[in-house]
Scaffold this active site. Structure first.
Site, mmCIF file in Angstrom:
data_model
loop_
_atom_site.group_PDB
_atom_site.id
_atom_site.type_symbol
_atom_site.label_atom_id
_atom_site.label_comp_id
_atom_site.label_asym_id
_atom_site.label_seq_id
_atom_site.Cartn_x
_atom_site.Cartn_y
_atom_site.Cartn_z
ATOM 1 N N SER A 90 39.769 -12.405 60.033
ATOM 2 C CA SER A 90 40.575 -12.240 58.873
ATOM 3 C C SER A 90 40.604 -10.837 58.471
ATOM 4 C CB SER A 90 40.355 -13.445 58.006
ATOM 5 O OG SER A 90 39.123 -13.201 57.335
ATOM 6 N N ASN A 148 32.622 -19.921 51.343
ATOM 7 C CA ASN A 148 33.845 -20.577 51.103
ATOM 8 C C ASN A 148 34.256 -20.572 49.287
ATOM 9 O OD1 ASN A 148 33.704 -21.702 53.534
ATOM 10 N ND2 ASN A 148 32.838 -23.573 53.038
ATOM 11 N N THR A 153 83.656 -20.475 36.437
ATOM 12 C CA THR A 153 83.195 -21.517 36.958
ATOM 13 C C THR A 153 83.769 -21.875 38.148
ATOM 14 O OG1 THR A 153 84.732 -22.961 35.918
ATOM 15 C CG2 THR A 153 82.893 -22.747 34.494
ATOM 16 N N HIS A 154 83.297 -22.268 39.088
ATOM 17 C CA HIS A 154 83.662 -22.296 40.702
ATOM 18 C C HIS A 154 84.401 -21.086 41.396
ATOM 19 C CE1 HIS A 154 83.686 -26.827 39.464
ATOM 20 N NE2 HIS A 154 84.498 -26.389 38.513
ATOM 21 N N SER A 185 77.935 3.747 55.987
ATOM 22 C CA SER A 185 77.991 3.487 57.284
ATOM 23 C C SER A 185 77.856 4.642 58.275
ATOM 24 C CB SER A 185 79.305 2.498 57.174
ATOM 25 O OG SER A 185 79.696 2.344 58.726
ATOM 26 N N LYS A 240 82.725 3.824 53.477
ATOM 27 C CA LYS A 240 81.825 2.751 52.922
ATOM 28 C C LYS A 240 80.709 3.145 51.951
ATOM 29 C CE LYS A 240 82.594 -1.310 55.160
ATOM 30 N NZ LYS A 240 81.862 -2.059 55.259
ATOM 31 N N ASN A 247 77.668 1.002 50.675
ATOM 32 C CA ASN A 247 77.311 -0.709 50.661
ATOM 33 C C ASN A 247 76.143 -0.895 49.821
ATOM 34 O OD1 ASN A 247 79.141 -0.923 52.849
ATOM 35 N ND2 ASN A 247 77.510 -0.317 54.240
ATOM 36 N N GLU A 252 71.707 -6.760 48.763
ATOM 37 C CA GLU A 252 71.618 -7.420 49.971
ATOM 38 C C GLU A 252 70.441 -7.849 50.532
ATOM 39 O OE1 GLU A 252 75.914 -6.732 52.127
ATOM 40 O OE2 GLU A 252 74.548 -5.135 52.173
ATOM 41 N N TYR A 311 36.272 -27.498 52.008
ATOM 42 C CA TYR A 311 36.929 -26.176 53.070
ATOM 43 C C TYR A 311 37.324 -26.593 54.486
ATOM 44 C CZ TYR A 311 37.583 -21.719 54.966
ATOM 45 O OH TYR A 311 38.192 -20.708 55.660
ATOM 46 N N GLN A 323 42.561 -20.135 55.675
ATOM 47 C CA GLN A 323 42.505 -18.702 55.866
ATOM 48 C C GLN A 323 43.876 -18.341 55.953
ATOM 49 O OE1 GLN A 323 39.518 -16.848 58.284
ATOM 50 N NE2 GLN A 323 41.257 -16.570 59.753
ATOM 51 N N LYS A 357 46.393 -16.550 52.998
ATOM 52 C CA LYS A 357 46.553 -15.068 52.806
ATOM 53 C C LYS A 357 47.775 -14.149 53.018
ATOM 54 C CE LYS A 357 41.542 -15.423 52.249
ATOM 55 N NZ LYS A 357 41.784 -16.888 52.852
HETATM 56 N N1 ARG Z 1 38.109 -15.980 56.217
HETATM 57 C C1 ARG Z 1 37.924 -17.004 55.486
HETATM 58 C C2 ARG Z 1 39.124 -17.606 54.671
HETATM 59 O O1 ARG Z 1 40.042 -16.983 54.425
HETATM 60 C C3 ARG Z 1 36.597 -17.023 54.644
HETATM 61 C C4 ARG Z 1 35.824 -18.313 54.542
HETATM 62 C C5 ARG Z 1 35.149 -18.703 55.581
HETATM 63 N N2 ARG Z 1 34.364 -19.979 55.514
HETATM 64 C C6 ARG Z 1 33.671 -20.241 56.558
HETATM 65 N N3 ARG Z 1 33.149 -21.508 56.455
HETATM 66 N N4 ARG Z 1 33.990 -19.977 57.832
HETATM 67 O O2 ARG Z 1 39.263 -18.786 54.382
#
Ligand code: ARG
Length: 458
Positions: free
Chosen positions: A22, A109, A154-155, A276, A282, A284, A289, A316, A321, A324
Site C-alpha cells: 500500500s 491495525n 419550478t419544473h 473550442s 465558443k 464553454n 461541467e 481487522y 486497505q 484509502k
Molecule cells: N496497509 C494496511 C491497511 O491499510 C495496514 C494494516 C496492515 N495490517 C495487517 N494486519 N496486515 O489496512
C-alpha cells in the site's frame, strides 16, 4: 525490510508483493504516521515501558525522518510494503537497537486506524474552510443583488419572480448544512484507536487516554475490536462529500444553463472558461461541467466503501486497505471542486438586465395578477381562470402582461383598473413577499444579517 519475516521460509511471490503493498498511496500520511509514533513512545516512556534514553533516541530519529522526507533528502522506498514498515525500517537503520522498541504494544491495525483518522481529521478542517470561503463569496453576491430580479423556476418553467440574492441564498443554506454535517462527523470520529493493538488490546500497561490527549482527541475509543474495524467515519465523510458534490453539481447545472445562448443570465470570466478547437465563437463552461461530472466519482467512492465493508467479520481484515485510495481521491476531488467553483462564481458577471427581462416575459407575475383580482373581491378560482385567459391572449399577441392596454384588460374582466400595472410590476411582486425566507428586500436583509452572524461565529 519486512515486519513479519520470522515465520516464513520462502520469499513472497513478486506479484503478491505488489498486490499487497500500500506504499504507493499510504505514503500520503507519513506525517501522521510519525506524529502517532511520537505520541505512542511518549506514552510508553511515561508508563515505564520504555526508558527515557530510548524515547529520546526514537523521537529524534522520527523527527529527522519526517524533516528529511519533507525536504526531499529521504525518498520513500516504493518497494516497502507500507508507510509503517518504511518509517520503522528507516528508524532502525538510523538509530539501531532503540528503533526496534518503537512498535511495543502496538499493531499496524491500530496504527493504520489512527493514521487514517489523523489524516481525514485534518482534511475535514480543510474542506470546512474551503466551504466557508465559498459561503463568503455567496454572501457577497447576495448583498450585491437584493434588487436583481430574475425568474424563479419550478419544473424548469418560469414560475414567480425572485432575486439573485434569494436564489444564491438557497445555496448558502445548502453549504451551511454541509459544514454542519462535517462538524458532526468530526465530533463523532475524534476518539483515538491507538492502544487497541491487533484487536484485543495489549498486556502492557498503556495509558490510552494519555496518548489520546497528546494527539488532540477527545478521548480513547471504547472497544478495541471496534477500534480496528470501524470505518463508519469514512463512510459518513464520503456521504457528506457526496452531498457537497450534489450541491455543487446542481449549482453547476444552473451556471451551465445561465451561460447558454438561450438564457444569457451570466458571463463567465475568461479565466474560468475554455474555447473550442473548431468553433471560434465558443466560450464553454468547462469548470461547471467538470464539477458536475466529477460528482459521479465521489458517489462511486461512497458505494465502493459501503460494499467493501458489508461482509466483513470482526475485526481487522485486509479488505479495509481499500478504504484509502478512494477516500483520498474523493477528498482531493471535493477540495478541488469547491476551490474552482468558488473562483468561478466569484468572477462571474451577472447580466441583471437579461435576468429581469426574462422574469417579465415568462408571466412570472401571473399569480400576482390573480391576487390583484382577489383583492378586488373576485374569488380566487375565478381569478385563476380570468388570468389564464389573459395569458392565452398575451401569448397570441406575443406580449408580457405588463405591455397590454387597460382596454385589453377590461375586455377580459371589467374589474381591472389602471393600478393593475403597479400591482404586477416585477418589483412589486417581489416586494410583497415579506414572509421569513421570501425574496423581498426586507426579508432578504434579515436573511443576510443572519448569514453574517453565522459566518462570524462558525
Ligand atoms: N496497509 C494496511 C491497511 O491499510 C495496514 C494494516 C496492515 N495490517 C495487517 N494486519 N496486515 O489496512
Amino acid at each position: 525490510m519486512k515486519l513479519w519475516g520470522g515465520r516464513f521460509t520462502k520469499e513472497t511471490n513478486e506479484l503478491v508483493n505488489n498486490f499487497n503493498a500500500s506504499i504507493s498511496f499510504d505514503q500520503k500520511f507519513f506525517k501522521e504516521d510519525i506524529e502517532g509514533s511520537i505520541a505512542h513512545v511518549t506514552m510508553l516512556a511515561k508508563q515505564g515501558i520504555l526508558t527515557d534514553t530510548d524515547k529520546k533516541a526514537i523521537i529524534d530519529g522520527l523527527t529527522g525522518i519526517k524533516e528529511d522526507i519533507i525536504n526531499g533528502t529521504l525518498a520513500i522506498d516504493d518497494n516497502a510494503e507500507d508507510i509503517h514498515s518504511f518509517v520503522e525500517a528507516t528508524l532502525i537503520e538510523r538509530i539501531g537497537e532503540a528503533g526496534k522498541r518503537l512498535h511495543t504494544g502496538r499493531s499496524r491495525n491500530d496504527q493504520v486506524a489512527l493514521d487514517m483518522k489523523l489524516y481525514t481529521r485534518n482534511q475535514i478542517k480543510e474542506i470546512d474552510s474551503l466551504l466557508k470561503e465559498l459561503l463568503t463569496v455567496l454572501l457577497k453576491i447576495m448583498e450585491e443583488n437584493i434588487d436583481t430580479f430574475m425568474p424563479g423556476f419550478t419544473h424548469l418553467q418560469k414560475a414567480q419572480p425572485v432575486t439573485l440574492a434569494h436564489h444564491t441564498g438557497a445555496y448558502f443554506e445548502m453549504f451551511k448544512r454541509d459544514r454542519l454535517r462535517l462538524k458532526d462527523i468530526y465530533n463523532r470520529m475524534n476518539y483515538c484507536p491507538l492502544g487497541s493493538g491487533a484487536l484485543a488490546g495489549t498486556t502492557y500497561p498503556l495509558d490510552r487516554e494519555y496518548t489520546a490527549s497528546l494527539l488532540d482527541f477527545y478521548g480513547a475509543t471504547d472497544n478495541s475490536m471496534d477500534s480496528v474495524a470501524d470505518r463508519d467515519y469514512l463512510i459518513e465523510l464520503l456521504s457528506a462529500m457526496s452531498t457537497i458534490m450534489m450541491h455543487l453539481s446542481r449549482f453547476s447545472e444552473e451556471i451551465i444553463l445561465w451561460n447558454s445562448n438561450e438564457y444569457r443570465f451570466i458571463e463567465l470570466d475568461d479565466a474560468y472558461s475554455t474555447g473550442s478547437s473548431i468553433m471560434p465563437q465558443k466560450k464553454n463552461p468547462d469548470i461547471a461541467e467538470l464539477v458536475r461530472g466529477k460528482t459521479g466519482r465521489v458517489y462511486g467512492a461512497l458505494m465502493s466503501l459501503l460494499t467493501t465493508m458489508k461482509g466483513l467479520p470482526l475485526a481487522y481484515n485486509k479488505d479495509m486497505q481499500e478504504d484509502k485510495e478512494l477516500t483520498f481521491d474523493a477528498i482531493d476531488t471535493v477540495k478541488g471542486c469547491i476551490a474552482l467553483f468558488t473562483g468561478m462564481i466569484k468572477t462571474t458577471k451577472f447580466n441583471k438586465k437579461n435576468m429581469e427581462e426574462s422574469a417579465k416575459h415568462g408571466f412570472t407575475n401571473a399569480t400576482d395578477a390573480a391576487d390583484y383580482l382577489v383583492n378586488k373581491g373576485v374569488p380566487f378560482r375565478d381569478a385563476h381562470g380570468i388570468i389564464g385567459q389573459l395569458v392565452l391572449y398575451c401569448i397570441e399577441q406575443n406580449k408580457p402582461l405588463d405591455d397590454i392596454s387597460i382596454d385589453e384588460y377590461k375586455a377580459i374582466s371589467p374589474v381591472f383598473e389602471d393600478d393593475i400595472y403597479e400591482a404586477i410590476a416585477i418589483k412589486t411582486c417581489v416586494e410583497k413577499r415579506l414572509t421569513k425566507g421570501a425574496p423581498s428586500e426586507t426579508a432578504m436583509k434579515a436573511a443576510i444579517k443572519a448569514c453574517h452572524e453565522y459566518l462570524d461565529k462558525e
